[in-house]
Design a protein around this motif. Structure first.
Motif, PDB file in Angstrom:
ATOM      1  N   VAL A  44     -33.480  18.148  74.531  1.00 54.41           N
ATOM      2  CA  VAL A  44     -33.822  18.473  75.913  1.00 54.41           C
ATOM      3  C   VAL A  44     -35.158  19.201  75.912  1.00 54.41           C
ATOM      4  O   VAL A  44     -35.390  20.049  75.049  1.00 54.41           O
ATOM      5  CB  VAL A  44     -32.717  19.377  76.524  1.00 54.41           C
ATOM      6  N   THR A  45     -36.016  18.858  76.850  1.00 57.09           N
ATOM      7  CA  THR A  45     -37.233  19.654  77.033  1.00 57.09           C
ATOM      8  C   THR A  45     -37.118  20.398  78.354  1.00 57.09           C
ATOM      9  O   THR A  45     -36.607  19.880  79.343  1.00 57.09           O
ATOM     10  CB  THR A  45     -38.503  18.786  77.028  1.00 57.09           C
ATOM     11  N   SER A  46     -37.573  21.650  78.321  1.00 55.80           N
ATOM     12  CA  SER A  46     -37.448  22.524  79.477  1.00 55.80           C
ATOM     13  C   SER A  46     -38.606  23.500  79.474  1.00 55.80           C
ATOM     14  O   SER A  46     -38.806  24.245  78.513  1.00 55.80           O
ATOM     15  CB  SER A  46     -36.116  23.285  79.390  1.00 55.80           C
ATOM     16  N   THR A  47     -39.386  23.482  80.540  1.00 53.89           N
ATOM     17  CA  THR A  47     -40.520  24.417  80.654  1.00 53.89           C
ATOM     18  C   THR A  47     -40.043  25.736  81.253  1.00 53.89           C
ATOM     19  O   THR A  47     -40.380  26.816  80.771  1.00 53.89           O
ATOM     20  CB  THR A  47     -41.620  23.811  81.557  1.00 53.89           C
TER      21      THR A  47
ATOM     22  N   LYS B 291     -37.346  28.209  81.577  1.00 52.92           N
ATOM     23  CA  LYS B 291     -36.071  28.571  80.956  1.00 52.92           C
ATOM     24  C   LYS B 291     -36.061  30.050  80.632  1.00 52.92           C
ATOM     25  O   LYS B 291     -37.067  30.734  80.823  1.00 52.92           O
ATOM     26  CB  LYS B 291     -35.827  27.740  79.695  1.00 52.92           C
TER      27      LYS B 291
ATOM     28  N   GLY C 102     -31.923  27.230  82.114  1.00 53.08           N
ATOM     29  CA  GLY C 102     -33.232  26.600  82.270  1.00 53.08           C
ATOM     30  C   GLY C 102     -33.153  25.359  83.124  1.00 53.08           C
ATOM     31  O   GLY C 102     -32.069  24.825  83.385  1.00 53.08           O
ATOM     32  N   ILE C 103     -34.331  24.943  83.592  1.00 53.14           N
ATOM     33  CA  ILE C 103     -34.421  23.703  84.367  1.00 53.14           C
ATOM     34  C   ILE C 103     -34.863  22.600  83.412  1.00 53.14           C
ATOM     35  O   ILE C 103     -35.773  22.800  82.593  1.00 53.14           O
ATOM     36  CB  ILE C 103     -35.417  23.865  85.535  1.00 53.14           C
ATOM     37  N   ILE C 104     -34.228  21.449  83.474  1.00 51.02           N
ATOM     38  CA  ILE C 104     -34.489  20.366  82.524  1.00 51.02           C
ATOM     39  C   ILE C 104     -35.675  19.520  82.981  1.00 51.02           C
ATOM     40  O   ILE C 104     -35.716  19.071  84.128  1.00 51.02           O
ATOM     41  CB  ILE C 104     -33.228  19.493  82.362  1.00 51.02           C
ATOM     42  N   ASP C 105     -36.651  19.361  82.090  1.00 51.09           N
ATOM     43  CA  ASP C 105     -37.746  18.422  82.348  1.00 51.09           C
ATOM     44  C   ASP C 105     -37.292  17.010  81.997  1.00 51.09           C
ATOM     45  O   ASP C 105     -37.452  16.082  82.772  1.00 51.09           O
ATOM     46  CB  ASP C 105     -38.968  18.789  81.488  1.00 51.09           C
TER      47      ASP C 105
ATOM     48  N   VAL D 252     -30.239  21.141  85.500  1.00 49.56           N
ATOM     49  CA  VAL D 252     -30.356  22.406  84.766  1.00 49.56           C
ATOM     50  C   VAL D 252     -29.442  22.357  83.543  1.00 49.56           C
ATOM     51  O   VAL D 252     -28.580  21.494  83.435  1.00 49.56           O
ATOM     52  CB  VAL D 252     -29.934  23.601  85.655  1.00 49.56           C
TER      53      VAL D 252
END
Lengths: 91, 91, 91, 91, 91
Positions: free
Chosen positions: C10-13, C15, E80-83, E55
């Motif tokens: 998962v990528t998350s900016t 967080k 976190g919010i997922i990109d 998220v």
């Protein structure tokens, strides 16, 4: 917390030292109609709850909070013996 | 706590340092009739429990409480080896 | 602890700051036959576990115990990479 | 946290001292359409939530965090009374 | 940690003081194909995640770790919010 009926006990000679002298009950989770739900678990008891009595119990870290050594390796403990459950009819 | 039968073990070279030297058993959760229930899990052991033995184990933070380093990244641990389970017939 | 196969990330900016620089793997829980079980989860990783590798992981507070900031808002973390699982045939 | 409807209460004379004077509600978990889900549980309450009211509650250690003694052997507690739930239609 | 889509929010006047000013989102757990799984829960949010956003969230004690008062009576919080979610095809 969940409701359960006491149905038996476990004996164990080799166990974590923090549980020495602690009763290990086998309890059957039940619903508010006292019907069995799922699988019995093993819970530590300080109240002398007897077979056939209904109790409410806590799991996870709180389950051990009433033990002589609250940091014991135990994840389920009796929090109290139930006198009655009142389900209120909604009008 | 739940009941399980020891069925095997896991070997791991790359793991959290706090688990070095700790036996990682594969255990199969069972009910009070010793019937398998759900999926085996991996639990840390300090008692030398052998394959075929029945144990009771704790999960979550309590699962690691009997390890050399209780804050280890482990969420299941053997709390004791079971001698017997008595399910009392209610009259 | 449970067993899982690494299947992605998962990528998350945006967080929690405590997870900055921590790899967030997507892992598929499996049984001891390496068959998928239930839904993939997101777990923090410090070992560089790659896609296709099998790991064992902890949940709840223990899941974060191997992170740079163990009090991070993370409830699942890789505890180790599995070399082998031995299920012993009972005689 | 999950949503539940208050449906009754439990009385218990023999219980952990940390729960003396704490109301023990029976609550029925519900979904966002207020439909019942699974089995009622017992949760500690500090807000005087009445039968028929909807609450959100926490479990595990957090469930006891609003009690007079936060380390009480309780693993579920009311976190608040719900005024309304807004499910937003996605366009 | 699990993945969820933000679908709404809860308003509550009577609640634990530690949650004053904290947004209480209703989130729908999803799998890695963004399909709904099980029942929506209520989670505390510090990121301003909007309806329709994906998220990842933590439960249990870790769920509250990003709140102003980490010991709040809250057992689920947005981490976190997922990109993007990358599921890698295994060769």
């Amino acid at each position: 917390m969940q409701i359960a009926r006491v149905i038996g006990m476990v004996t164990s000679t080799v166990k974590v030292p923090d549980l020495k002298g602690v009763t290990l009950l086998v309890i059957q989770p039940v619903n508010t109609l006292y019907e069995s739900l799922g699988t019995p678990i093993v819970a530590a008891d300080r109240f002398g709850a007897g077979v056939g009595e209904y109790v409410f119990y806590s799991t996870s870290k709180e389950g051990a909070m009433n033990l002589p050594i609250p940091t014991a390796c135990a994840d389920a403990g009796i929090a109290g013996i139930i006198d009655s459950i009142a389900i209120v009819k909604e009008s």
